[in-house]
Design an enzyme around this catalytic site. Structure first.
Site, PDB file in Angstrom:
ATOM      1  N   HIS A 191       0.850  -1.182   0.000  1.00  0.00           N
ATOM      2  CA  HIS A 191       0.000   0.000   0.000  1.00  0.00           C
ATOM      3  C   HIS A 191       0.893   1.241   0.000  1.00  0.00           C
ATOM      4  CE1 HIS A 191       0.407  -0.855   4.447  1.00  0.00           C
ATOM      5  NE2 HIS A 191       0.867   0.372   4.355  1.00  0.00           N
TER       6      HIS A 191
HETATM    7  P1  TYD Z   1      -2.039  -2.787   7.553  1.00  0.00           P
HETATM    8  O1  TYD Z   1      -1.525  -1.395   7.664  1.00  0.00           O
HETATM    9  O2  TYD Z   1      -2.757  -3.165   6.290  1.00  0.00           O
HETATM   10  O3  TYD Z   1      -0.838  -3.814   7.814  1.00  0.00           O
HETATM   11  P2  TYD Z   1       0.377  -4.289   6.888  1.00  0.00           P
HETATM   12  O4  TYD Z   1       0.691  -3.204   5.930  1.00  0.00           O
HETATM   13  O5  TYD Z   1       1.475  -4.535   7.846  1.00  0.00           O
HETATM   14  O6  TYD Z   1       0.009  -5.552   6.227  1.00  0.00           O
HETATM   15  O7  TYD Z   1      -2.948  -3.072   8.801  1.00  0.00           O
HETATM   16  C1  TYD Z   1      -3.443  -4.364   9.110  1.00  0.00           C
HETATM   17  C2  TYD Z   1      -4.681  -4.232   9.971  1.00  0.00           C
HETATM   18  O8  TYD Z   1      -4.373  -3.592  11.205  1.00  0.00           O
HETATM   19  C3  TYD Z   1      -5.767  -3.394   9.299  1.00  0.00           C
HETATM   20  O9  TYD Z   1      -7.009  -4.066   9.495  1.00  0.00           O
HETATM   21  C4  TYD Z   1      -5.790  -2.105  10.058  1.00  0.00           C
HETATM   22  C5  TYD Z   1      -5.181  -2.449  11.401  1.00  0.00           C
HETATM   23  N1  TYD Z   1      -4.379  -1.354  11.934  1.00  0.00           N
HETATM   24  C6  TYD Z   1      -4.878  -0.561  12.933  1.00  0.00           C
HETATM   25  O10 TYD Z   1      -6.015  -0.751  13.423  1.00  0.00           O
HETATM   26  N2  TYD Z   1      -4.122   0.456  13.427  1.00  0.00           N
HETATM   27  C7  TYD Z   1      -2.882   0.704  12.938  1.00  0.00           C
HETATM   28  O11 TYD Z   1      -2.198   1.655  13.416  1.00  0.00           O
HETATM   29  C8  TYD Z   1      -2.363  -0.115  11.875  1.00  0.00           C
HETATM   30  C9  TYD Z   1      -0.990   0.131  11.297  1.00  0.00           C
HETATM   31  C10 TYD Z   1      -3.142  -1.135  11.407  1.00  0.00           C
END
Ligand code: TYD
Length: 140
Positions: free
Chosen positions: A56
């Site tokens: 992302h």
């Molecule tokens: P995401 O940022 O997509 O993780 P990665 O890039 O590491 O795969 O986040 C994964 C899940 O965690 C998503 O459902 C949102 C949640 N999340 C939060 O609730 N708060 C946060 O600060 C972060 C970074 C993620």
């Protein structure tokens, strides 16, 4: 930031404050080690060996990514150029500016990815679709 590039992102070398008897301590200070104020800290762990995260971009968020333990690769992509950094030292941090697509790959098992972020969590700041990201970057 639509016009940011992967060359705006840098690997920051931090002090280890090494002590032969006590080990190391590395410090990150707002506006000194990093050019932003930390509003949120999170960490990824128990990522399966060889696993991936990320995929992302963020519109406004700045981040410092540290391999607090173990190692993983971070591939940055500005829609034009890609750069891959292997993070495997707790005293190195990868500064990612806004508007950069990132993929985190090849996690070693037991690794910990520490992220210091400039803003609180906001799903509206994410671009999770690569085609949408390319349109975002082309509309600068
Ligand atoms: P995401 O940022 O997509 O993780 P990665 O890039 O590491 O795969 O986040 C994964 C899940 O965690 C998503 O459902 C949102 C949640 N999340 C939060 O609730 N708060 C946060 O600060 C972060 C970074 C993620």
């Amino acid at each position: 930031m639509r016009n940011s590039t992967v060359f705006d992102c840098t690997l920051i070398e931090m002090d280890k404050h090494h002590s032969d008897d006590k080990g190391n301590i590395t410090v990150v200070e707002n506006s000194k080690t990093i050019p932003f104020q930390v509003k949120r800290t999170y960490y990824l762990y128990d990522v399966p060996g060889g696993g991936s995260r990320g995929s992302h971009a963020h519109k406004e968020l700045q981040q410092l990514i540290v391999a607090a333990s173990g190692c993983f690769d971070v591939t940055l992509d500005d829609g034009n150029v890609k750069r891959t950094f292997t993070l495997n030292r707790p005293y190195q941090g990868l500064l990612i500016v806004p508007g950069i697509w990132r993929d985190l790959n090849n996690f070693s098992s037991g690794s910990v990815c520490l992220v210091l972020a400039s803003e609180r969590y906001d799903e509206a700041d994410y671009i999770r679709d690569y085609d949408e990201y390319m349109i975002y970057k082309e509309n600068e």
